[in-house]
Structures are given as C-alpha cells and as structure tokens.
Design an enzyme around this catalytic site. Structure first.
Site, PDB file in Angstrom:
ATOM      1  N   LYS A  13       4.263 -21.523-114.298  1.00 12.04           N
ATOM      2  CA  LYS A  13       3.828 -21.618-115.701  1.00 12.04           C
ATOM      3  C   LYS A  13       4.677 -22.625-116.477  1.00 12.04           C
ATOM      4  CE  LYS A  13       4.593 -17.228-116.490  1.00 12.04           C
ATOM      5  NZ  LYS A  13       5.148 -16.803-115.180  1.00 12.04           N
ATOM      6  N   ARG A  88       2.075 -10.552-122.226  1.00 10.50           N
ATOM      7  CA  ARG A  88       2.519 -10.026-120.949  1.00 10.50           C
ATOM      8  C   ARG A  88       2.162  -8.557-120.776  1.00 10.50           C
ATOM      9  NH1 ARG A  88       6.599 -13.581-119.314  1.00 10.50           N
ATOM     10  NH2 ARG A  88       8.017 -12.903-117.732  1.00 10.50           N
ATOM     11  N   ARG A 123      15.040 -22.676-107.487  1.00 12.23           N
ATOM     12  CA  ARG A 123      14.806 -23.168-108.864  1.00 12.23           C
ATOM     13  C   ARG A 123      16.125 -23.568-109.538  1.00 12.23           C
ATOM     14  NH1 ARG A 123      11.308 -19.937-113.137  1.00 12.23           N
ATOM     15  NH2 ARG A 123      12.604 -18.192-112.519  1.00 12.23           N
ATOM     16  N   ARG A 156      19.018 -19.660-112.890  1.00 15.55           N
ATOM     17  CA  ARG A 156      18.789 -18.598-113.862  1.00 15.55           C
ATOM     18  C   ARG A 156      19.388 -17.279-113.376  1.00 15.55           C
ATOM     19  NH1 ARG A 156      12.662 -18.724-116.055  1.00 15.55           N
ATOM     20  NH2 ARG A 156      12.852 -16.504-115.631  1.00 15.55           N
ATOM     21  N   ARG A 167      10.877  -8.069-110.852  1.00 14.15           N
ATOM     22  CA  ARG A 167       9.996  -8.766-111.808  1.00 14.15           C
ATOM     23  C   ARG A 167       8.564  -8.816-111.279  1.00 14.15           C
ATOM     24  NH1 ARG A 167      13.176 -14.071-112.231  1.00 14.15           N
ATOM     25  NH2 ARG A 167      11.434 -14.813-113.500  1.00 14.15           N
TER      26      ARG A 167
HETATM   27  P1  AP5 Z   1       8.338 -22.159-112.848  1.00 13.49           P
HETATM   28  O1  AP5 Z   1       7.467 -23.222-113.401  1.00 13.49           O
HETATM   29  O2  AP5 Z   1       9.717 -22.010-113.422  1.00 13.49           O
HETATM   30  O3  AP5 Z   1       7.570 -20.761-112.821  1.00 13.49           O
HETATM   31  P2  AP5 Z   1       7.250 -19.738-113.996  1.00 13.49           P
HETATM   32  O4  AP5 Z   1       5.881 -19.235-113.747  1.00 13.49           O
HETATM   33  O5  AP5 Z   1       7.543 -20.338-115.328  1.00 13.49           O
HETATM   34  O6  AP5 Z   1       8.300 -18.617-113.606  1.00 13.49           O
HETATM   35  P3  AP5 Z   1       9.267 -17.768-114.524  1.00 13.49           P
HETATM   36  O7  AP5 Z   1      10.261 -17.107-113.603  1.00 13.49           O
HETATM   37  O8  AP5 Z   1       9.835 -18.577-115.655  1.00 13.49           O
HETATM   38  O9  AP5 Z   1       8.285 -16.731-115.063  1.00 13.49           O
HETATM   39  P4  AP5 Z   1       8.589 -15.392-115.669  1.00 13.49           P
HETATM   40  O10 AP5 Z   1       7.259 -15.090-116.197  1.00 13.49           O
HETATM   41  O11 AP5 Z   1       9.169 -14.361-114.786  1.00 13.49           O
HETATM   42  O12 AP5 Z   1       9.831 -15.710-116.644  1.00 13.49           O
HETATM   43  P5  AP5 Z   1       9.958 -15.908-118.198  1.00 13.49           P
HETATM   44  O13 AP5 Z   1      10.932 -16.964-118.451  1.00 13.49           O
HETATM   45  O14 AP5 Z   1       8.613 -15.994-118.815  1.00 13.49           O
HETATM   46  O15 AP5 Z   1       8.420 -22.398-111.262  1.00 13.49           O
HETATM   47  C1  AP5 Z   1       9.254 -21.589-110.428  1.00 13.49           C
HETATM   48  C2  AP5 Z   1       9.924 -22.469-109.351  1.00 13.49           C
HETATM   49  O16 AP5 Z   1       8.895 -22.964-108.468  1.00 13.49           O
HETATM   50  C3  AP5 Z   1      10.615 -23.731-109.918  1.00 13.49           C
HETATM   51  O17 AP5 Z   1      11.768 -23.989-109.159  1.00 13.49           O
HETATM   52  C4  AP5 Z   1       9.577 -24.829-109.726  1.00 13.49           C
HETATM   53  O18 AP5 Z   1      10.172 -26.113-109.590  1.00 13.49           O
HETATM   54  C5  AP5 Z   1       8.887 -24.386-108.444  1.00 13.49           C
HETATM   55  N1  AP5 Z   1       7.478 -24.814-108.373  1.00 13.49           N
HETATM   56  C6  AP5 Z   1       6.613 -24.960-109.415  1.00 13.49           C
HETATM   57  N2  AP5 Z   1       5.409 -25.382-108.965  1.00 13.49           N
HETATM   58  C7  AP5 Z   1       5.530 -25.477-107.606  1.00 13.49           C
HETATM   59  C8  AP5 Z   1       4.632 -25.862-106.563  1.00 13.49           C
HETATM   60  N3  AP5 Z   1       3.366 -26.227-106.824  1.00 13.49           N
HETATM   61  N4  AP5 Z   1       5.074 -25.848-105.291  1.00 13.49           N
HETATM   62  C9  AP5 Z   1       6.360 -25.474-105.018  1.00 13.49           C
HETATM   63  N5  AP5 Z   1       7.254 -25.120-105.959  1.00 13.49           N
HETATM   64  C10 AP5 Z   1       6.859 -25.115-107.239  1.00 13.49           C
HETATM   65  O19 AP5 Z   1      10.566 -14.507-118.625  1.00 13.49           O
HETATM   66  C11 AP5 Z   1      11.883 -14.126-118.234  1.00 13.49           C
HETATM   67  C12 AP5 Z   1      12.158 -12.726-118.751  1.00 13.49           C
HETATM   68  O20 AP5 Z   1      12.084 -12.699-120.197  1.00 13.49           O
HETATM   69  C13 AP5 Z   1      11.155 -11.641-118.295  1.00 13.49           C
HETATM   70  O21 AP5 Z   1      11.494 -11.107-117.033  1.00 13.49           O
HETATM   71  C14 AP5 Z   1      11.279 -10.616-119.442  1.00 13.49           C
HETATM   72  O22 AP5 Z   1      12.435  -9.840-119.299  1.00 13.49           O
HETATM   73  C15 AP5 Z   1      11.462 -11.501-120.674  1.00 13.49           C
HETATM   74  N6  AP5 Z   1      10.161 -11.866-121.302  1.00 13.49           N
HETATM   75  C16 AP5 Z   1       9.620 -13.129-121.432  1.00 13.49           C
HETATM   76  N7  AP5 Z   1       8.435 -13.083-122.053  1.00 13.49           N
HETATM   77  C17 AP5 Z   1       8.189 -11.767-122.325  1.00 13.49           C
HETATM   78  C18 AP5 Z   1       7.116 -11.088-122.939  1.00 13.49           C
HETATM   79  N8  AP5 Z   1       6.031 -11.751-123.406  1.00 13.49           N
HETATM   80  N9  AP5 Z   1       7.175  -9.732-123.040  1.00 13.49           N
HETATM   81  C19 AP5 Z   1       8.257  -9.053-122.598  1.00 13.49           C
HETATM   82  N10 AP5 Z   1       9.339  -9.631-121.998  1.00 13.49           N
HETATM   83  C20 AP5 Z   1       9.291 -11.001-121.863  1.00 13.49           C
HETATM   84 ZN    ZN Z   2       8.870 -19.900-116.866  1.00 12.90          ZN
END
Ligand code: AP5
Ligand code: ZN
Length: 219
Positions: A13, A88, A123, A156, A167
C-alpha cells in the site's frame, strides 16, 4: 478523487500510494505514517500508540477517526486524497460514510500471507517521508540511503517476524471484512455512483502493479 487502498500488512500500500498520489496530484493519507510521526515526536498519542503498534494490534477507532477528520480539514485534501491503511475496521468505514465522504475507488492489493513475511524482513524505510524500499525487490540506489534526501534508512520496529504474524491475524479478523463491506456497497450503488471496487494482483514487479492500479482507476 477519493481512493482507498486496502490490503494486508506488506501488500504494498505504501509503495504504491507514493506513485499514485504523485501521478494523480492528490495527497496520501497514511494513518500508519501519522502514528509513526507521533511516536517520533513523543506526543501523548505517540507514547500510547507505540505500545499498541509494537504489539501488532490496532489503535482505537476513536483516536484514528479523530486523526483522519482533522487531516481532512486541511486545504490540500480539497481535490481528494488517497487513503493508505484507513479504514481498517467496519467502524472506521462507517465513520467515513456518515461524514458524507464520497469514495470513488476501493483498490484491494491482493497478496498471499506466505509472500508477506519475506517482504517485511527486507523492508527499509525513510522515517521522515515514509518512503519504502526492499533490500532485494525495490532497493535504494545506494545501500541503506534514501534516494531523495541521502538520509539513512531504518527497519520498522513492528517488522519483527512474530509481530508481522500478529498483524496478519489482526488483518484477517478486523480488516478483511471490509472487502465484503465495500463489494456490497459497490454493487448496491452501481447505478448511483458508489465506489468502484478493484481487486489488483499484488505480486510481480512494483511498476507492473502500479500500472494495474492506474489502469483500474482511469479505465
Ligand atoms: P509496503 O508498501 O511498505 O507495504 P504496506 O502495505 O504499506 O505495509 P505496511 O506494513 O505499512 O502495512 P500495515 O497496514 O501493516 O502498516 P501501517 O503503517 O498502515 O511494502 C512492504 C515491503 O514489500 C517493502 O519493503 C516494499 O519495498 C516491498 N514490496 C512492495 N511491493 C513489492 C512487490 N511488488 N514485490 C516485492 N516486494 C514489494 O500501520 C502500522 C500500525 O499502525 C498498525 O499495525 C496499527 O497498529 C496502526 N494503525 C495504522 N492505521 C490504523 C488504523 N486505521 N486503525 C488502527 N490502527 C492503525
Ligand atoms: Zn504502509
């Protein structure tokens, strides 16, 4: 245009929203990035959120809905935005709906759990901007260094394998129900301009996935 990017942790994402928000000229609203900024700044919200994030759990709906409402009042959101990691839970989606926000596209980036762990362990992120790399699949030009600023990249805190597994569990329990929620909304409203639901295969090259998303949105 208002777009929601839906997908498991590590689905890509953040990587894709960087491209798409630049390409469409709309801001990316990442609740994860907002929370990490609060953690870094050591605000009361950040101190509370850090424990929850490091445990792989979700921050409360009340806090998140408040954060997003404040963010949407800012001027750069006037022409739309790209949500990354929000909503979410069903409660978050309902809050957005009751605010009268009209969603144009829901884009689900679909990746199997078995591919996720490998992605997370490689990552690396640029904390100030949220820019994301992968040591093998999407490396920076210079090892360990952000392409645009020259700052060092970091791992991270929540990318440890056990936390990633937690997660994923939380995603399947609380977030994946949004798939049917938006599918239903999109089929009910197909004549009344409801959100268009787009399921995108999230494996392959980063650029291929970007093109699939842009095609779905523009097509
Ligand atoms: P990346 O693009 O970073 O993936 P992502 O989907 O953004 O993954 P996240 O871990 O950021 O998602 P998340 O939803 O768990 O975390 P968030 O920050 O929202 O890609 C991942 C890796 O893969 C990278 O190294 C990238 O280079 C690689 N990659 C990408 N595309 C690729 C491909 N095609 N092929 C191979 N490799 C590839 O949330 C973190 C925390 O915050 C949550 O756990 C929660 O505690 C809190 N939080 C955030 N939002 C909320 C909410 N709305 N409600 C409640 N808690 C929340
Ligand atoms: Zn993300």
């Amino acid at each position: 245009m208002i777009i929601i990017l839906l997908g498991a942790p590590g689905a890509g994402k953040g990587t894709q929203s960087n491209f798409i928000s630049k390409s469409l000229g709309i801001p990316q609203i990442s609740t994860g990035d907002m929370l990490r900024a609060a953690v870094k700044a050591g605000t009361p919200l950040g101190i509370q959120a850090k424990q929850i994030m490091d445990a792989g759990q979700l921050v409360s709906d009340e806090i998140i809905i408040g954060l997003v409402k404040d963010r949407l009042k800012e001027a750069d959101c006037a022409n739309g935005c790209l949500f990354d990691g929000f909503p979410r839970t069903i409660a978050q989606a309902e809050a957005l709906r009751s605010d009268g926000i009209k969603i144009d596209h829901v884009v689900e980036i679909n990746v199997e759990d078995r591919d996720i762990i490998e992605r997370m362990s490689g990552r690396r992120v640029h904390p100030a901007s949220g820019r994301t790399y992968h040591i093998q699949f999407n490396p920076p030009k210079t090892d360990g260094i952000d392409d645009e600023t020259g700052d060092p990249l970091v791992q991270r805190a929540d990318d440890e394998e056990e936390t990633v597994k937690k997660r994923l569990e939380v995603y399947h329990e609380l977030t994946s129900p949004l798939i049917n929620y938006y599918l239903n909304l999109s089929s009910q409203n197909c004549t009344a301009k409801g959100p268009k639901y787009n399921r995108i295969k999230g494996t392959g090259k980063v650029e291929e996935i970007r093109d699939r998303i842009l095609e779905a949105i523009n097509g």
